[in-house]
Write a protein that holds these residues in place. Structure first.
Motif, mmCIF file in Angstrom:
data_model
loop_
_atom_site.group_PDB
_atom_site.id
_atom_site.type_symbol
_atom_site.label_atom_id
_atom_site.label_comp_id
_atom_site.label_asym_id
_atom_site.label_seq_id
_atom_site.Cartn_x
_atom_site.Cartn_y
_atom_site.Cartn_z
ATOM 1 N N VAL A 132 0.864 -1.180 0.000
ATOM 2 C CA VAL A 132 0.000 0.000 0.000
ATOM 3 C C VAL A 132 0.900 1.228 0.000
ATOM 4 O O VAL A 132 1.593 1.508 0.967
ATOM 5 C CB VAL A 132 -0.938 0.006 1.215
ATOM 6 N N GLU A 133 0.903 1.944 -1.131
ATOM 7 C CA GLU A 133 1.765 3.107 -1.306
ATOM 8 C C GLU A 133 1.036 4.120 -2.183
ATOM 9 O O GLU A 133 0.728 3.839 -3.338
ATOM 10 C CB GLU A 133 3.090 2.683 -1.963
ATOM 11 N N PRO A 134 0.733 5.312 -1.638
ATOM 12 C CA PRO A 134 -0.033 6.296 -2.405
ATOM 13 C C PRO A 134 0.719 6.891 -3.592
ATOM 14 O O PRO A 134 0.087 7.325 -4.559
ATOM 15 C CB PRO A 134 -0.373 7.370 -1.367
ATOM 16 N N ALA A 135 2.041 6.928 -3.557
ATOM 17 C CA ALA A 135 2.821 7.560 -4.636
ATOM 18 C C ALA A 135 3.031 6.574 -5.780
ATOM 19 O O ALA A 135 3.702 5.554 -5.626
ATOM 20 C CB ALA A 135 4.167 8.042 -4.100
ATOM 21 N N THR A 136 2.458 6.882 -6.928
ATOM 22 C CA THR A 136 2.593 5.976 -8.082
ATOM 23 C C THR A 136 4.039 5.888 -8.561
ATOM 24 O O THR A 136 4.461 4.854 -9.076
ATOM 25 C CB THR A 136 1.696 6.450 -9.236
ATOM 26 N N GLU A 137 4.804 6.976 -8.374
ATOM 27 C CA GLU A 137 6.220 6.948 -8.766
ATOM 28 C C GLU A 137 6.983 5.899 -7.950
ATOM 29 O O GLU A 137 7.799 5.145 -8.477
ATOM 30 C CB GLU A 137 6.873 8.319 -8.581
#
Length: 356
Positions: A132-137
């Motif tokens: 779970v990681e909000p930053a797509t980069e």
């Protein structure tokens, strides 16, 4: 991982020493590949050091503020400095958990706020993983990194945690520094892994979290060897529990470190491994060393965790000689040890190492 050297160097059981770790061989070329894309390189350590110092200042001044993966300096600092350190910490925590059988029965996990996935990039124990990681980069780099390191377990990435199917464990690595509290769904998990910075503030916050989780029905498996009140909370306002391992840094890291005020010959971290299941009973003389050796005139002391009282293992040099015991390891206190106030006086080197 195929093509990699061993990343953990075990202790010599006869002469116990601090555990040593190194980065996998495949990681350095991947880091260089990613850095070149954004105008950095491992061959220019001074430029990387500036980015790392800038990020370090940001963390100190804005500990709970999110940073942007779109910023090249931030991304460079994460790739060349923070992720390698967190990868070593994940390795060490996996070893600590294996020593007490924590990972048995844990096939799936969610790594919350995963960033580049220090636990996801390990090739042990798990069968499936959710990041779970909000930053797509960060997600894209993490996906490429997992493939590059040969991680074959099925993996998925999401920007938010949706409880479609509850995983066996929730892993939080350096997340509490950015959150006022853990998400509400955490208490439904059977197994919790929390890794935090080894600062006094974060370490004591983690110790308080342990007390709250015990009230919620969890049992501590590591680093604690008991489930009674934490002695460093009960009898100290300053001490905090943290672990320490040695880091065999690659040449490019050492070159970069020449331009930094901080050195990382050892890596420290605070952690908790909690289950809604009691651990197997350990010997009554089982304790964990939670302090470094304190050499005094004719004597050495070392803080240990054994029960709800703050105690020190101690030995007189004229009786037991001079030796060092590695912080974070489990020891079996010799039967002929004598209690002297807050000290447990021994006359021989105790058995030291991981329980199996």
């Amino acid at each position: 991982m195929q093509g990699n050297e061993k990343t953990a160097i075990p202790m010599d059981e006869k002469e116990p020493g601090m555990r040593r770790y190194r980065l996998p061989d495949l990681l350095s070329p991947f880091i260089e590949q990613q850095l070149i894309k954004i105008g950095f390189s491992l061959s220019n350590p001074k430029s990387l050091a500036r980015a790392i110092l800038g990020q370090s200042d940001f963390y100190i001044e804005h500990p709970q503020q999110e940073t942007s993966w779109k910023e090249h300096g931030f991304r460079a600092a994460q790739m060349a400095y923070y992720f390698p350190l967190n990868w070593i910490r994940a390795q060490a925590v996996l070893d600590r958990g294996a020593a007490v059988g924590f990972w048995r029965g844990i096939d799936s996990y969610v790594e919350f706020g995963s960033g580049l996935g220090p636990f996801t990039c390990q090739d042990r124990y798990f069968k499936t993983g959710l990041c779970v990681e909000p930053a797509t980069e960060a997600q894209e780099i993490a996906k490429n990194l997992a493939r590059h390191l040969g991680i074959t377990r099925p993996l998925a990435w999401e920007q938010k945690f949706e409880k479609k199917k509850q995983p066996d464990a929730a892993i939080f690595s350096y997340v509490l520094t950015e959150l006022p509290q853990l998400p509400s769904w955490v208490h439904e998990m059977k197994n919790l892994v929390v890794v935090e910075p080894s600062t006094q503030k974060d370490g004591r916050r983690l110790m308080n979290l342990r007390e709250l989780l015990i009230k919620e029905g969890y049992y501590p498996w590591a680093p604690c060897v008991h489930d009674v009140e934490c002695p460093l909370l009960a009898e100290s306002k300053k001490d905090w529990c943290h672990d320490r391992v040695k880091f065999d840094a690659p040449p490019w890291w050492l070159a970069m470190e020449k331009h930094l005020p901080m050195r990382n010959r050892t890596i420290t971290f605070s952690y908790l491994l909690m289950k809604k299941e009691k651990p197997a009973p350990q010997p009554e003389n089982c304790a964990r060393l939670v302090g470094d050796s304190l050499v005094e005139k004719g004597k050495t002391r070392q803080m240990l965790c054994h029960d709800s009282h703050r105690k020190f293992l101690s030995w007189l040099h004229k009786d037991a000689g001079t030796f060092e015991l590695p912080r974070g390891e489990i020891v079996l206190v010799p039967e002929d040890a004598v209690n002297k106030g807050t000290e447990i006086r021994i006359r021989q080197i105790p058995e030291c190492g991981l329980l199996q």
